[in-house]
Design a protein around this motif. Structure first.
Motif, PDB file in Angstrom:
ATOM      1  N   ILE A 289      42.133  56.940  84.413  1.00 28.98           N
ATOM      2  CA  ILE A 289      41.570  58.141  83.793  1.00 28.98           C
ATOM      3  C   ILE A 289      40.108  58.298  84.194  1.00 28.98           C
TER       4      ILE A 289
ATOM      5  N   GLU B 191      48.575  55.983  69.678  1.00 24.92           N
ATOM      6  CA  GLU B 191      47.416  56.752  69.230  1.00 24.92           C
ATOM      7  C   GLU B 191      47.231  56.577  67.731  1.00 24.92           C
TER       8      GLU B 191
ATOM      9  N   GLN C 112      42.551  59.028  70.879  1.00 30.47           N
ATOM     10  CA  GLN C 112      43.407  59.871  71.720  1.00 30.47           C
ATOM     11  C   GLN C 112      43.580  59.210  73.080  1.00 30.47           C
TER      12      GLN C 112
ATOM     13  N   ILE D 223      39.866  58.540  74.326  1.00 31.96           N
ATOM     14  CA  ILE D 223      38.833  58.593  73.299  1.00 31.96           C
ATOM     15  C   ILE D 223      39.119  57.492  72.281  1.00 31.96           C
TER      16      ILE D 223
ATOM     17  N   SER E 299      42.945  62.028  78.863  1.00 34.76           N
ATOM     18  CA  SER E 299      42.008  61.851  77.766  1.00 34.76           C
ATOM     19  C   SER E 299      42.038  60.395  77.300  1.00 34.76           C
TER      20      SER E 299
ATOM     21  N   GLU F 293      34.717  62.474  82.805  1.00 31.29           N
ATOM     22  CA  GLU F 293      34.319  63.225  81.605  1.00 31.29           C
ATOM     23  C   GLU F 293      35.360  63.152  80.495  1.00 31.29           C
ATOM     24  N   ALA F 294      36.573  62.696  80.785  1.00 32.83           N
ATOM     25  CA  ALA F 294      37.645  62.603  79.796  1.00 32.83           C
ATOM     26  C   ALA F 294      37.590  61.302  78.998  1.00 32.83           C
TER      27      ALA F 294
ATOM     28  N   SER G 147      46.523  66.372  82.638  1.00 26.82           N
ATOM     29  CA  SER G 147      46.175  66.039  81.253  1.00 26.82           C
ATOM     30  C   SER G 147      45.702  64.594  81.181  1.00 26.82           C
TER      31      SER G 147
ATOM     32  N   ARG H  14      35.643  58.754  76.496  1.00 27.77           N
ATOM     33  CA  ARG H  14      34.585  58.684  75.477  1.00 27.77           C
ATOM     34  C   ARG H  14      34.788  57.447  74.620  1.00 27.77           C
TER      35      ARG H  14
END
Length: 147
Positions: free
Chosen positions: A114, A52, A86, A99, A97, A120-121, A95, A123
């Motif tokens: 994912i 990350e 992320q 991004i 995500s 929706e997680a 959990s 981006r």
């Protein structure tokens, strides 16, 4: 050849203990690419681990191929500037995500687990907006200069 690369990677630690487990791996490198992690910058190498907040940049006539732990794949085109903001892939805990930011250049995204479990997680941010993933693949280009 492997020993020097492994030695260099040992000097290039993750920024925090939470990031001790790599979230992705560089699969392909064509031309020139770099990975910046905090104050460290290293030449991108196939097999290199990503964490990350890593920033990847490609030069002219260069590209990078990245595979994330959930199976998502991103290919960066020439003169790209990309940041992994992320990444959380803990489906057993709910959990999830994904991004990332494309500051300039081009990328092709192919979704992984994912996006299948929680679209929706996911981006993909650009200087002009955010792409919400609802399909399985797409391409994005951000020009060198924007209005």
């Amino acid at each position: 050849m492997i020993a020097p690369v492994m030695g260099m990677l040992a000097c290039f630690p993750p920024l925090s203990p939470e990031a001790a487990e790599p979230i992705a791996q560089i699969k392909t490198v064509s031309g020139i690419g770099t990975v910046s992690r905090g104050a460290w910058t290293l030449e991108a190498e196939a097999g290199g681990a990503l964490f990350e907040q890593d920033r990847l940049q490609t030069g002219a006539d260069s590209s990078l191929g990245i595979t994330f732990r959930d199976g998502s794949r991103i290919s960066l085109g020439e003169n790209s500037d990309f940041v992994v903001r992320q990444f959380v892939f803990e489906p057993q805990r709910g959990s999830l995500s994904f991004i990332v930011s494309l500051i300039r250049g081009a990328l092709v995204y192919i979704s992984g687990r994912i996006a299948a479990l929680a679209p929706e997680a996911v981006r993909i941010r650009t200087v002009n907006g955010t792409v919400g993933v609802r399909g399985t693949r797409f391409a994005v280009r951000v020009p060198e200069t924007t209005p």
